[in-house]
Design a protein around this motif. Structure first.
Motif, PDB file in Angstrom:
ATOM      1  N   MET A   1       0.841  -1.194   0.000  1.00 50.13           N
ATOM      2  CA  MET A   1       0.000   0.000   0.000  1.00 50.13           C
ATOM      3  C   MET A   1       0.876   1.245   0.000  1.00 50.13           C
ATOM      4  SD  MET A   1      -3.032  -1.167   0.037  1.00 50.13           S
ATOM      5  CE  MET A   1      -3.661  -2.830   0.199  1.00 50.13           C
ATOM      6  N   GLY A   2       1.959   1.183   0.767  1.00 48.09           N
ATOM      7  CA  GLY A   2       2.815   2.356   0.906  1.00 48.09           C
ATOM      8  C   GLY A   2       3.568   2.695  -0.359  1.00 48.09           C
ATOM      9  N   SER A   3       3.831   1.687  -1.208  1.00 44.18           N
ATOM     10  CA  SER A   3       4.654   1.968  -2.379  1.00 44.18           C
ATOM     11  C   SER A   3       3.848   2.530  -3.535  1.00 44.18           C
ATOM     12  CB  SER A   3       5.408   0.707  -2.805  1.00 44.18           C
ATOM     13  OG  SER A   3       4.512  -0.323  -3.087  1.00 44.18           O
ATOM     14  N   THR A   4       2.522   2.579  -3.414  1.00 40.71           N
ATOM     15  CA  THR A   4       1.773   3.226  -4.488  1.00 40.71           C
ATOM     16  C   THR A   4       1.944   4.730  -4.363  1.00 40.71           C
ATOM     17  OG1 THR A   4      -0.190   3.349  -3.126  1.00 40.71           O
ATOM     18  CG2 THR A   4      -0.008   1.444  -4.529  1.00 40.71           C
ATOM     19  N   PRO A   5       2.122   5.419  -5.490  1.00 43.51           N
ATOM     20  CA  PRO A   5       2.306   6.869  -5.418  1.00 43.51           C
ATOM     21  C   PRO A   5       1.126   7.557  -4.735  1.00 43.51           C
ATOM     22  CG  PRO A   5       2.815   6.065  -7.619  1.00 43.51           C
ATOM     23  CD  PRO A   5       2.229   4.919  -6.862  1.00 43.51           C
ATOM     24  N   LEU A   6      -0.071   6.935  -4.788  1.00 45.20           N
ATOM     25  CA  LEU A   6      -1.240   7.519  -4.132  1.00 45.20           C
ATOM     26  C   LEU A   6      -1.022   7.694  -2.641  1.00 45.20           C
ATOM     27  CD1 LEU A   6      -4.234   5.566  -5.679  1.00 45.20           C
ATOM     28  CD2 LEU A   6      -3.924   8.025  -5.726  1.00 45.20           C
TER      29      LEU A   6
ATOM     30  N   ARG B   1       7.868   5.109  -0.656  1.00 48.05           N
ATOM     31  CA  ARG B   1       8.328   4.026   0.211  1.00 48.05           C
ATOM     32  C   ARG B   1       8.520   2.803  -0.664  1.00 48.05           C
ATOM     33  NH1 ARG B   1       4.103   2.977   4.546  1.00 48.05           N
ATOM     34  NH2 ARG B   1       5.393   1.149   4.813  1.00 48.05           N
ATOM     35  N   GLN B   2       9.561   2.070  -0.429  1.00 47.44           N
ATOM     36  CA  GLN B   2       9.744   0.891  -1.256  1.00 47.44           C
ATOM     37  C   GLN B   2      10.048  -0.335  -0.413  1.00 47.44           C
ATOM     38  OE1 GLN B   2      13.023   2.585  -3.624  1.00 47.44           O
ATOM     39  NE2 GLN B   2      14.303   0.993  -2.725  1.00 47.44           N
ATOM     40  N   ILE B   3       9.652  -1.523  -0.946  1.00 48.89           N
ATOM     41  CA  ILE B   3      10.039  -2.768  -0.300  1.00 48.89           C
ATOM     42  C   ILE B   3      11.293  -3.208  -1.031  1.00 48.89           C
ATOM     43  CG2 ILE B   3       9.206  -5.000   0.482  1.00 48.89           C
ATOM     44  CD1 ILE B   3       6.489  -4.331  -0.619  1.00 48.89           C
TER      45      ILE B   3
ATOM     46  N   ALA C   1       4.929  -1.368 -17.117  1.00 42.23           N
ATOM     47  CA  ALA C   1       4.955  -2.830 -17.172  1.00 42.23           C
ATOM     48  C   ALA C   1       5.392  -3.434 -15.844  1.00 42.23           C
ATOM     49  CB  ALA C   1       5.896  -3.280 -18.293  1.00 42.23           C
ATOM     50  N   LEU C   2       5.595  -2.594 -14.814  1.00 43.83           N
ATOM     51  CA  LEU C   2       6.162  -3.107 -13.562  1.00 43.83           C
ATOM     52  C   LEU C   2       5.116  -3.174 -12.456  1.00 43.83           C
ATOM     53  CD1 LEU C   2       9.411  -0.933 -13.589  1.00 43.83           C
ATOM     54  CD2 LEU C   2       9.087  -3.193 -14.580  1.00 43.83           C
ATOM     55  N   ASP C   3       5.349  -4.061 -11.502  1.00 47.37           N
ATOM     56  CA  ASP C   3       4.493  -4.137 -10.320  1.00 47.37           C
ATOM     57  C   ASP C   3       4.692  -2.914  -9.430  1.00 47.37           C
ATOM     58  OD1 ASP C   3       2.999  -6.515 -10.403  1.00 47.37           O
ATOM     59  OD2 ASP C   3       4.824  -7.665 -10.097  1.00 47.37           O
ATOM     60  N   VAL C   4       3.715  -2.611  -8.579  1.00 52.65           N
ATOM     61  CA  VAL C   4       3.800  -1.377  -7.777  1.00 52.65           C
ATOM     62  C   VAL C   4       5.057  -1.278  -6.925  1.00 52.65           C
ATOM     63  CG1 VAL C   4       1.607  -0.250  -7.502  1.00 52.65           C
ATOM     64  CG2 VAL C   4       2.007  -2.391  -6.332  1.00 52.65           C
ATOM     65  N   SER C   5       5.445  -2.380  -6.259  1.00 53.86           N
ATOM     66  CA  SER C   5       6.602  -2.250  -5.371  1.00 53.86           C
ATOM     67  C   SER C   5       7.875  -2.045  -6.191  1.00 53.86           C
ATOM     68  CB  SER C   5       6.722  -3.474  -4.457  1.00 53.86           C
ATOM     69  OG  SER C   5       7.122  -4.604  -5.186  1.00 53.86           O
ATOM     70  N   VAL C   6       7.938  -2.671  -7.371  1.00 50.31           N
ATOM     71  CA  VAL C   6       9.088  -2.472  -8.253  1.00 50.31           C
ATOM     72  C   VAL C   6       9.033  -1.085  -8.870  1.00 50.31           C
ATOM     73  CG1 VAL C   6      10.285  -3.383 -10.266  1.00 50.31           C
ATOM     74  CG2 VAL C   6       9.110  -4.945  -8.729  1.00 50.31           C
ATOM     75  N   GLN C   7       7.822  -0.649  -9.207  1.00 48.10           N
ATOM     76  CA  GLN C   7       7.644   0.696  -9.741  1.00 48.10           C
ATOM     77  C   GLN C   7       8.188   1.734  -8.766  1.00 48.10           C
ATOM     78  OE1 GLN C   7       3.960   2.226 -11.684  1.00 48.10           O
ATOM     79  NE2 GLN C   7       3.591   3.157  -9.730  1.00 48.10           N
ATOM     80  N   ALA C   8       7.925   1.527  -7.469  1.00 43.16           N
ATOM     81  CA  ALA C   8       8.426   2.469  -6.467  1.00 43.16           C
ATOM     82  C   ALA C   8       9.945   2.503  -6.481  1.00 43.16           C
ATOM     83  CB  ALA C   8       7.909   2.077  -5.080  1.00 43.16           C
ATOM     84  N   GLN C   9      10.562   1.323  -6.594  1.00 44.97           N
ATOM     85  CA  GLN C   9      12.030   1.279  -6.624  1.00 44.97           C
ATOM     86  C   GLN C   9      12.576   2.036  -7.839  1.00 44.97           C
ATOM     87  OE1 GLN C   9      12.896  -2.909  -6.702  1.00 44.97           O
ATOM     88  NE2 GLN C   9      12.236  -3.267  -4.600  1.00 44.97           N
ATOM     89  N   VAL C  10      11.970   1.792  -9.015  1.00 50.03           N
ATOM     90  CA  VAL C  10      12.471   2.418 -10.240  1.00 50.03           C
ATOM     91  C   VAL C  10      12.227   3.930 -10.221  1.00 50.03           C
ATOM     92  CG1 VAL C  10      12.139   2.525 -12.742  1.00 50.03           C
ATOM     93  CG2 VAL C  10      12.316   0.316 -11.602  1.00 50.03           C
ATOM     94  N   LEU C  11      11.054   4.348  -9.727  1.00 43.95           N
ATOM     95  CA  LEU C  11      10.784   5.792  -9.679  1.00 43.95           C
ATOM     96  C   LEU C  11      11.748   6.504  -8.731  1.00 43.95           C
ATOM     97  CD1 LEU C  11       6.883   6.017  -9.679  1.00 43.95           C
ATOM     98  CD2 LEU C  11       8.432   6.627 -11.530  1.00 43.95           C
ATOM     99  N   ASN C  12      12.024   5.859  -7.583  1.00 41.68           N
ATOM    100  CA  ASN C  12      12.980   6.465  -6.655  1.00 41.68           C
ATOM    101  C   ASN C  12      14.353   6.585  -7.292  1.00 41.68           C
ATOM    102  OD1 ASN C  12      11.216   6.889  -4.575  1.00 41.68           O
ATOM    103  ND2 ASN C  12      11.667   4.963  -3.536  1.00 41.68           N
ATOM    104  N   LEU C  13      14.771   5.526  -7.990  1.00 44.91           N
ATOM    105  CA  LEU C  13      16.066   5.556  -8.674  1.00 44.91           C
ATOM    106  C   LEU C  13      16.100   6.692  -9.691  1.00 44.91           C
ATOM    107  CD1 LEU C  13      18.802   4.241  -9.478  1.00 44.91           C
ATOM    108  CD2 LEU C  13      17.518   2.881 -11.122  1.00 44.91           C
ATOM    109  N   MET C  14      15.015   6.822 -10.450  1.00 45.78           N
ATOM    110  CA  MET C  14      14.999   7.871 -11.486  1.00 45.78           C
ATOM    111  C   MET C  14      15.052   9.258 -10.865  1.00 45.78           C
ATOM    112  SD  MET C  14      12.413   6.267 -14.323  1.00 45.78           S
ATOM    113  CE  MET C  14      12.620   7.664 -15.398  1.00 45.78           C
ATOM    114  N   SER C  15      14.354   9.471  -9.746  1.00 48.88           N
ATOM    115  CA  SER C  15      14.416  10.778  -9.091  1.00 48.88           C
ATOM    116  C   SER C  15      15.823  11.069  -8.576  1.00 48.88           C
ATOM    117  CB  SER C  15      13.465  10.856  -7.896  1.00 48.88           C
ATOM    118  OG  SER C  15      12.223  10.373  -8.205  1.00 48.88           O
ATOM    119  N   ASP C  16      16.446  10.032  -7.971  1.00 52.09           N
ATOM    120  CA  ASP C  16      17.807  10.229  -7.452  1.00 52.09           C
ATOM    121  C   ASP C  16      18.770  10.620  -8.565  1.00 52.09           C
ATOM    122  OD1 ASP C  16      16.855   9.544  -5.025  1.00 52.09           O
ATOM    123  OD2 ASP C  16      17.686   7.511  -5.006  1.00 52.09           O
TER     124      ASP C  16
END
Lengths: 326, 320
Positions: free
Chosen positions: A256-261, A270-272, B185-200
């Protein structure tokens, strides 16, 4: 098993391979009641579609159900085969897939596809079936339904095709619909239309729905209860509001936390860390422990945590804020 | 000085049937206007996002920005150089080396027969640059191991492949990266990792992104400025805060209302009416008027110009 349309008990699906037996679905339990929408969420490879396919008997060999029971309206269905399964599939379970173009036959007019289903499963005349087909199209919001019966699938847009698929799934009046990523291929505005349609039809008819998706926003808006799957196992199962706002399982929390929403206003999401374990290398104990920040020795050892009627399969569920539990 | 200046950009595709079919079936030529008179500027070291539904022309604009497609009319200037009209080879080569692209599908955009090292080094070695240790350095920079350089793409998961695509895009030390749906094409948790990397990376290396996405939540998170496209036309341009708090174009309002919300339990909304019209025969005047709840006679007659309305640029006769 009074109220539940669908009951899944300890369902396990296995795929024998040269490297050993893989378990894409591992001892999952849930019920879906009449008129209820159960959301199944998880990332790719979590086993959510595999569980749906197991219910409707669409597992591809060598994957097969090796344990547990599936009950539909008080009848055990996991051992049905061939003709019995086929009859059950059309009559009692409707299916909506992700890609509306591949789930319609491009060579048949949509009116023929609808009447064929009804003639097969209901005891009605061809004329009556055609009338009902037009009514079904009208109900899912296709303009000039009677004329569109003679159209081919390619003459419809993506959103309209998905409406036809929903009409097709509903036309034999099933008690359960399995919707596997029904809006993933659609644009946001069309997605909102399809979701509203599914909700309305199920409420009006009391159909139970298994909604499989990876989109937390869609789940939050649509489902009554939600089951979170991780590595083939149920991580958390509960009322959608509780699960989304106060997740108990650390995986649900991370998801839930990793969704941009959910990270609105934060500089970083937040990332896992890490990724889901491969089925060939499933960790001992809780499948999530290598990525979990709260993991202790007990998490790394068997027996692994189970739901056991509670909300989350975790030794150390995240405590809810005091004022909420009081 | 803006890094990218897009001026009256238009792209028309000929989607006619073959000429014999046209003669036999008496069909006219069919022209599809994918991008119609779009103008915007992207400042250096910022993230500019283009958001819209399928068929809104966002990817076509991205392809024209990197020079993969030629505009039918109008121009894209990258640091004052027009890639489609510049005749000086040296200048053109310099401008091109400053631009890289990241695509949506990390499975299709990596050559399965090349090792990761060759994939990452290619943009540099093709220009005769020094590639010693380059792939290893970049792999560590995107959060993979330097030992991964000898592997093949199939040995990686989707998120890891997208990291390799990012490493390849960084190899030639570009200033501008056009990202076409990099996390769809990525899952949410992976999307978060990639977006963070891109911002950094954007922050540390001073990059400029032209970010193309259909996902409003992603765009809200990463952008400094957002352009909303509808049927090949730019309908609104605003900062994320402004757009999400206070959308001014009726289409932006509709899009935001339709997007699922995490706290929208049991939300009953009137879903938007209608669908995107046929781009071969777009509506007259404002392209959105057949679906617009507040449309007037003027909207169907006259195409609205972009104008500034309270801190945003909006193409609507009625916005205020």
């Amino acid at each position: 098993m009074s109220e539940a349309v669908l009951s899944i008990r300890n369902l396990t699906v296995e795929i024998p391979t040269r490297g050993g037996i893989l378990r894409p679905v591992d001892q999952i339990n849930y019920d879906i009641n009449r008129g209820e929408i159960l959301g199944i969420v998880g990332e790719s490879g979590a086993g959510k579609s595999m569980a749906g396919n197991a219910v409707i008997g669409l597992l591809n060999r060598p994957a097969k159900i090796t344990g547990g029971e599936i009950w539909l309206n008080g009848t055990r269905i996991d051992q049905l085969e061939g003709e019995d399964m086929r009859r059950l599939r059309g009559k009692h379970i409707g299916m909506v897939f992700q890609d509306p173009l591949t789930s319609l036959n491009p060579l048949l007019r949509i009116g023929d596809q609808l009447t064929e289903t009804m003639l097969e499963h209901l005891d009605i005349s061809r004329d009556k079936a055609r009338k009902r087909a037009a009514a079904a199209l009208d109900e899912v919001g296709i303009p000039a339904a009677a004329q569109r019966l003679d159209s081919y699938p390619h003459e419809f847009s993506g959103g309209m095709r998905q409406r036809v698929v929903i009409a097709l799934a509903l036309c034999a009046e099933p008690s359960l619909i399995i919707a596997d990523e029904p809006t993933t291929a659609l644009d946001v505005s069309v997605q909102a239309q399809i979701i509203a349609l599914l909700k309305r039809l199920c409420r009006d008819r009391g159909t139970a729905v298994m909604l499989i998706t990876h989109d937390m926003g869609v789940i939050a808006e649509t489902a009554d209860r939600v089951a979170v799957m991780y590595a083939g196992r149920l991580a958390e199962l509960g009322n959608v509001r509780d699960v989304v706002t106060h997740p108990e399982h650390p995986y649900t929390d991370g998801l839930m936390g990793s969704t941009p929403l959910a990270s609105k206003g934060l500089k970083r999401l937040r990332q896992i860390s890490g990724s889901m374990p491969r089925l060939t290398a499933m960790p001992e104990g809780c499948a999530f422990h290598p990525r979990c920040e709260f993991a202790q020795d007990i998490c790394r050892a068997e027996p692994r945590p189970k739901l056991n009627g509670g909300r989350s399969a975790c030794h150390f569920p995240i405590q809810q804020p005091a004022e909420e539990t009081a | 000085m803006a890094m990218i200046q897009v001026k009256n950009l238009t792209r028309i595709f000929d989607v006619s049937k073959p000429w014999l079919n046209r003669v036999i079936e008496r069909l006219p030529k069919a022209m599809l206007t994918a991008v119609s008179d779009v103008s915007f500027d992207v400042e250096e070291r910022t993230v500019y996002s283009l958001v819209g539904e399928s068929g809104s022309g966002k990817s076509t604009i991205g392809k024209m920005a990197v020079g993969l497609l030629k505009p039918t009319d109008g121009s894209v200037l990258i640091n004052d150089i027009d890639l489609s009209r510049e005749t000086d080879g040296g200048k053109l080569d310099k401008a091109r080396s400053d631009i890289q692209m990241i695509f949506q599908d990390p499975y299709a955009s990596l050559n399965p027969r090349w090792r990761v090292r060759e994939i990452i080094n290619e943009p540099v070695s093709a220009r005769g640059g020094n590639v010693v240790g380059l792939a290893e350095k970049l792999l560590e920079q995107v959060g993979l191991s330097s030992l991964d350089a000898d592997k093949f793409p199939h040995e990686f998961s989707g998120g890891q492949r997208q990291r390799i695509c990012i490493a390849r895009a960084l190899a030639s030390e570009p200033k501008l990266i056009v990202c076409d749906e990099p996390t769809s094409a990525l899952d949410v948790s992976v999307q978060a990792q990639v977006l963070n990397l891109m911002s950094d990376l954007q922050e540390n290396l001073g990059l400029t992104y032209l970010f193309i996405s259909h996902d409003l939540t992603v765009v809200q998170h990463i952008s400094d400025k957002i352009g909303v496209l509808y049927l090949g036309r730019l309908v609104e341009e605003a900062t994320p805060d402004e757009l999400f708090e206070n959308p001014k174009h009726p289409y932006s309002q509709m899009l935001l209302a339709a997007a699922p919300k995490m706290d929208g339990f049991g939300r009953e909304i009137d879903p938007p009416q209608g669908e995107i019209p046929d781009p071969i025969n777009p509506p007259t005047g404002c392209a959105f008027h057949p679906r617009c709840p507040i449309a007037t006679a003027k909207c169907s007659a006259e195409r609205p110009e972009m104008r500034v309305v309270r801190g945003a640029r909006v193409a609507c006769h009625l916005a205020e």
